[in-house]
Design an enzyme around this catalytic site. Structure first.
Site, PDB file in Angstrom:
ATOM      1  N   GLY A 206       0.813  -1.216   0.000  1.00 35.14           N
ATOM      2  CA  GLY A 206       0.000   0.000   0.000  1.00 35.14           C
ATOM      3  C   GLY A 206       0.849   1.269   0.000  1.00 35.14           C
ATOM      4  N   ASP A 207       1.971   1.225   0.716  1.00 37.23           N
ATOM      5  CA  ASP A 207       2.878   2.387   0.737  1.00 37.23           C
ATOM      6  C   ASP A 207       3.461   2.606  -0.656  1.00 37.23           C
ATOM      7  OD1 ASP A 207       2.503   2.432   3.487  1.00 37.23           O
ATOM      8  OD2 ASP A 207       4.375   1.363   3.917  1.00 37.23           O
ATOM      9  N   ALA A 208       3.830   1.511  -1.309  1.00 39.33           N
ATOM     10  CA  ALA A 208       4.395   1.615  -2.659  1.00 39.33           C
ATOM     11  C   ALA A 208       3.339   2.130  -3.628  1.00 39.33           C
ATOM     12  CB  ALA A 208       4.905   0.248  -3.116  1.00 39.33           C
TER      13      ALA A 208
END
Ligand code: ADP
Ligand code: MG
Length: 343
Positions: A296-298
């Site tokens: 999700g961060d990526a």
């Protein structure tokens, strides 16, 4: 382009160790879990540093996103602010950011320790995460308006905040969002974890009017819906629309809500027409998946990079999906492949 994205969050260093079965037993940890360290577990970081082969990998949600966006954008595009101690761990983070093209502007607290996450890998793909936030919780508001940092905020187009910032001294993040959104910048919030909308819903309600883009995964969106008594908490189109409808201080730009759902399609609702758009994800094959941590961060990093390059929403989502897929194919939140064209 110069420093178009300014990210704020808890800087954490991941300390990865393999063959960690003995540590799981010693510290009474499950093989697959993610917890905050209690007093009993706090000595684990010293023990790892002293006695084990540790691979240090930069971590922390918004810092991962910053490095993801920097992977795509030209040099000098992404800044990350957070609070660290004056220790070796902070040095490790600085090295990673330097290598991966993120300018960090840390507030440094003397005599304090940098936040860390022990990543204990045991047989198979099992990993047990033990986080200690330490001084990462203690970022002071004055830091944003210091002579080094204020110009970076003032010249950024986009300010990105991780939801974890709402768990401690939330007023600082709320005031930052208010200030940057009234200055005409794009303010982005990631809900970060289901417990944020579950336990800090009031803080989300307070910051939402100053958020132009809200990103979450399906579990966080569902937790938000439950916290707000929504009748269909698992219907992502309806929930994304409800988030898009939250009060907003300015009407332009219309809010965009993005809900990712792992290997399933991503749902997007924009407050210009409130019509849910569904973007399919190409699921990775089992053997292509190395580590879904920080996908999700990526995704957010890819999305933001395309966004500041003024690509349309379809391309922003596509770029998020591609960077997330790249992240999942590697161990830890890294983007170490030779530069590939993701836009
Ligand atoms: P989080 O890591 O916050 O839980 P998600 O699980 O929704 O976020 O994943 C974010 C993005 O990562 C997805 O939108 C998708 O692009 C990608 N992704 C996650 N799991 C897979 C998968 N199994 N196959 C392909 N892409 C995936
Ligand atoms: Mg997920």
């Amino acid at each position: 382009m110069s420093y178009s994205i300014f990210c704020v969050g808890h800087p954490l260093i991941d300390m990865q160790v393999r063959e960690a079965e003995d540590l799981l037993t010693k510290y009474k940890l499950k093989a697959n879990d993610a917890i905050l360290a209690d007093v009993e577990r706090e000595p684990i970081y010293e023990e790892l540093a002293r006695e084990r082969q540790v691979v240090f990998v930069a971590g922390g949600a918004a810092q991962n996103t910053a490095r993801g966006a920097a992977y795509i954008l030209p040099p000098n595009s992404v800044v990350f602010a957070g609070c660290v101690g004056d220790d070796d761990l902070a040095e490790q983070l600085r090295d990673a950011n330097r290598r991966e093209g993120v300018l960090d502007v840390y507030q440094v607290k003397q005599g304090q320790k940098t936040g860390a996450c022990a990543v204990l890998i045991s047989s198979g793909h099992n990993r047990s995460l033990v986080t200690t936030r330490r001084v990462s919780n203690d970022l002071d508001e004055e830091h944003f308006w210091s002579p080094t940092v204020a110009p970076l905020i003032n010249s950024a187009k986009v300010i990105y905040m991780e939801g974890y910032m709402l768990t401690h001294r939330a007023d600082i993040s709320i005031r930052l969002a208010k200030r940057v959104s009234s200055a005409g910048k794009i303010s982005v919030l990631n809900l970060s974890a289901p417990y944020i909308p579950r336990l800090y819903n009031a803080q989300i309600q307070e910051i939402a009017p100053y958020c132009d883009i809200i990103v979450s995964n399906e579990a966080e969106a569902e937790a938000w819906a439950v916290s707000n008594g929504h009748p269909e908490p698992t219907n992502m189109s309806v929930v994304a629309k409800a988030i898009a409808l939250l009060p907003k201080a300015n009407t332009i730009p219309p809010r965009i809500v993005v809900v990712t759902q792992g290997a399933l399609s991503t749902t997007v609702v924009s407050a210009d027409d409130f019509a849910p758009k569904i973007y399919p994800v190409q699921p990775l094959r089992e053997e292509e998946i190395v580590d879904t941590n920080a996908a999700g961060d990526a995704f957010a990093g890819g999305f933001l990079a395309a966004y500041v390059l003024e690509k349309n929403l379809d391309i922003c989502i596509e770029t998020g999906h591609r960077l997330a897929a790249m992240c999942i194919g590697q161990e830890g939140p890294r983007y170490k492949w030779p530069k590939v064209q993701v836009l």
